[in-house]
Write a protein that holds these residues in place. Structure first.
Motif, mmCIF file in Angstrom:
data_model
loop_
_atom_site.group_PDB
_atom_site.id
_atom_site.type_symbol
_atom_site.label_atom_id
_atom_site.label_comp_id
_atom_site.label_asym_id
_atom_site.label_seq_id
_atom_site.Cartn_x
_atom_site.Cartn_y
_atom_site.Cartn_z
ATOM 1 N N HIS A 143 11.394 39.938 -75.121
ATOM 2 C CA HIS A 143 12.008 39.750 -73.875
ATOM 3 C C HIS A 143 12.822 39.446 -74.599
ATOM 4 C CE1 HIS A 143 8.852 39.671 -70.713
ATOM 5 N NE2 HIS A 143 8.199 40.092 -72.066
ATOM 6 N N PHE A 144 14.599 39.549 -74.169
ATOM 7 C CA PHE A 144 15.666 38.687 -74.357
ATOM 8 C C PHE A 144 16.056 37.980 -72.892
ATOM 9 C CE2 PHE A 144 20.802 39.922 -73.754
ATOM 10 C CZ PHE A 144 20.964 39.302 -74.421
ATOM 11 N N ILE A 145 16.171 36.950 -74.415
ATOM 12 C CA ILE A 145 16.518 35.593 -72.745
ATOM 13 C C ILE A 145 17.402 34.562 -73.300
ATOM 14 C CG2 ILE A 145 13.608 35.738 -73.141
ATOM 15 C CD1 ILE A 145 14.026 32.848 -74.539
ATOM 16 N N PHE A 146 18.495 34.969 -74.344
ATOM 17 C CA PHE A 146 19.260 33.981 -74.460
ATOM 18 C C PHE A 146 20.528 34.368 -75.546
ATOM 19 C CE2 PHE A 146 21.576 29.729 -76.084
ATOM 20 C CZ PHE A 146 21.148 28.887 -75.184
ATOM 21 N N ARG A 147 21.383 34.086 -75.461
ATOM 22 C CA ARG A 147 22.981 34.499 -76.319
ATOM 23 C C ARG A 147 23.810 33.385 -76.339
ATOM 24 N NH1 ARG A 147 27.640 38.930 -76.007
ATOM 25 N NH2 ARG A 147 28.480 38.821 -77.515
ATOM 26 N N ALA A 148 24.092 33.062 -78.101
ATOM 27 C CA ALA A 148 24.970 31.363 -77.920
ATOM 28 C C ALA A 148 25.729 31.990 -79.080
ATOM 29 C CB ALA A 148 23.434 30.854 -78.392
ATOM 30 N N ILE A 149 26.858 31.560 -79.394
ATOM 31 C CA ILE A 149 27.881 31.945 -80.689
ATOM 32 C C ILE A 149 28.483 30.603 -80.951
ATOM 33 C CG2 ILE A 149 30.376 33.089 -81.029
ATOM 34 C CD1 ILE A 149 29.661 34.745 -79.145
ATOM 35 N N THR A 150 27.941 30.852 -82.473
ATOM 36 C CA THR A 150 28.294 29.802 -83.546
ATOM 37 C C THR A 150 29.589 29.242 -82.996
ATOM 38 O OG1 THR A 150 26.697 30.014 -84.999
ATOM 39 C CG2 THR A 150 28.206 28.696 -85.270
ATOM 40 N N PRO A 151 29.976 27.727 -83.096
ATOM 41 C CA PRO A 151 31.342 27.143 -82.480
ATOM 42 C C PRO A 151 32.265 27.424 -83.810
ATOM 43 C CG PRO A 151 29.695 25.387 -81.202
ATOM 44 C CD PRO A 151 28.775 26.605 -82.377
ATOM 45 N N PRO A 152 33.334 27.292 -83.572
ATOM 46 C CA PRO A 152 34.028 27.282 -84.706
ATOM 47 C C PRO A 152 34.440 25.803 -85.207
ATOM 48 C CG PRO A 152 35.492 27.766 -82.616
ATOM 49 C CD PRO A 152 34.711 27.517 -82.283
ATOM 50 N N GLY A 153 34.665 26.416 -86.460
ATOM 51 C CA GLY A 153 34.865 25.343 -87.610
ATOM 52 C C GLY A 153 33.023 24.780 -87.799
ATOM 53 N N ARG A 154 31.895 25.396 -88.556
ATOM 54 C CA ARG A 154 31.351 25.954 -89.051
ATOM 55 C C ARG A 154 31.188 26.443 -90.399
ATOM 56 N NH1 ARG A 154 27.146 24.087 -84.735
ATOM 57 N NH2 ARG A 154 28.292 22.122 -84.018
ATOM 58 N N PRO A 155 30.524 26.141 -91.188
ATOM 59 C CA PRO A 155 30.924 26.912 -92.434
ATOM 60 C C PRO A 155 29.547 28.658 -92.050
ATOM 61 C CG PRO A 155 29.012 25.302 -92.677
ATOM 62 C CD PRO A 155 29.467 25.452 -91.255
ATOM 63 N N ARG A 156 29.001 29.246 -91.394
ATOM 64 C CA ARG A 156 28.841 30.058 -91.495
ATOM 65 C C ARG A 156 29.079 30.176 -89.574
ATOM 66 N NH1 ARG A 156 28.696 30.247 -96.131
ATOM 67 N NH2 ARG A 156 27.323 31.223 -97.839
#
Length: 240
Positions: A143-156
């Motif tokens: 089940h696809f339940i969540f999506r998130a993009i890492t905020p700017p400024g992180r090493p990855r």
């Protein structure tokens, strides 16, 4: 199709060399055990020297590889999950996200999300051991339940899709992690009620709250939360 994948591989490798902070597709799997009695999730600890989220307890998951788009999936995602995933990715990329999720679970825990079967063609790079187990990857119970993009400024930075899978869909002894690689240590089933006692990333705490809500409300979710941090201004959206 082969030319498209070849171009994708070259482009992906070039992007990784030029910019370590480029946003990469990633898949994460929340394996849920004993949902009706004592809901627990499978987590492990990242190494102290990891570039991304060192020392944190996380779900199995990681970056999607280009070859994941070539992997045959014996059972596809449920239609509503596939439709929502394809709103944000073309069909080929959506298949890669599912296959990448299955591969990461295999690599990091040694558990198989699949069904017995022979591969129609030789397994691509990174899939040899999974294929040798005599199984084809399967998205049954996903089940696809969540999506998130890492905020700017992180090493990855990752564009991560989170899949909830009941542990009964995994093949084998759920407490045997002997085939796991060494990416995660201290692999264990953690009762959700106790998870916040561990060193968790913020996004993991948010996803755990979502999982608790889904246990009460049932699956599939009415919509999929999306933390869009692709630009400087964060957005909270819903994928319906």
């Amino acid at each position: 199709m082969g030319q498209t994948h070849a171009w994708f591989r070259r482009s992906e490798k070039l992007t990784q060399v030029l910019d370590k902070t480029a946003i990469r597709d990633a898949s994460t799997v929340i394996l849920l055990r004993d949902a009706a009695t004592n809901p627990s999730v499978l987590m492990g600890q990242r190494g102290a020297k990891a570039a991304f989220m060192p020392n944190k307890f996380v779900f199995p998951g990681g970056a999607v590889d280009a070859v994941d788009a070539e992997v045959p999936v014996a059972r596809p995602l449920p239609a509503i999950c596939a439709d929502r995933l394809c709103q944000q990715a073309d069909a080929t990329r959506a298949q890669a996200l599912v296959a990448g999720a299955i591969r990461e679970v295999w690599e990091e825990t040694g558990l198989i999300l699949g069904q017995p079967g022979q591969w129609p063609t030789p397994a691509p790079e990174g899939w040899g051991d999974f294929a040798a187990s005599g199984h084809l990857p399967s998205a049954e119970g996903f089940h696809f339940i969540f999506r998130a993009i890492t905020p700017p400024g992180r090493p990855r930075r990752f564009d991560a899709r989170f899949f909830l899978v009941e542990a009964e869909n995994a093949i084998g002894d759920l407490d045997d992690f002997s085939r796991a690689e060494d990416e995660l240590s201290h692999l264990q089933w953690i009762p959700i009620s106790q998870a916040r006692q561990f060193n968790l990333p913020f996004i993991t705490e948010v996803v755990l709250a979502e999982v608790m809500g889904l246990i009460e409300q049932g699956l599939p979710p009415a919509s999929v939360p999306f933390f869009n941090n692709s630009r400087d201004v964060s957005e909270f959206l819903r994928i319906a």
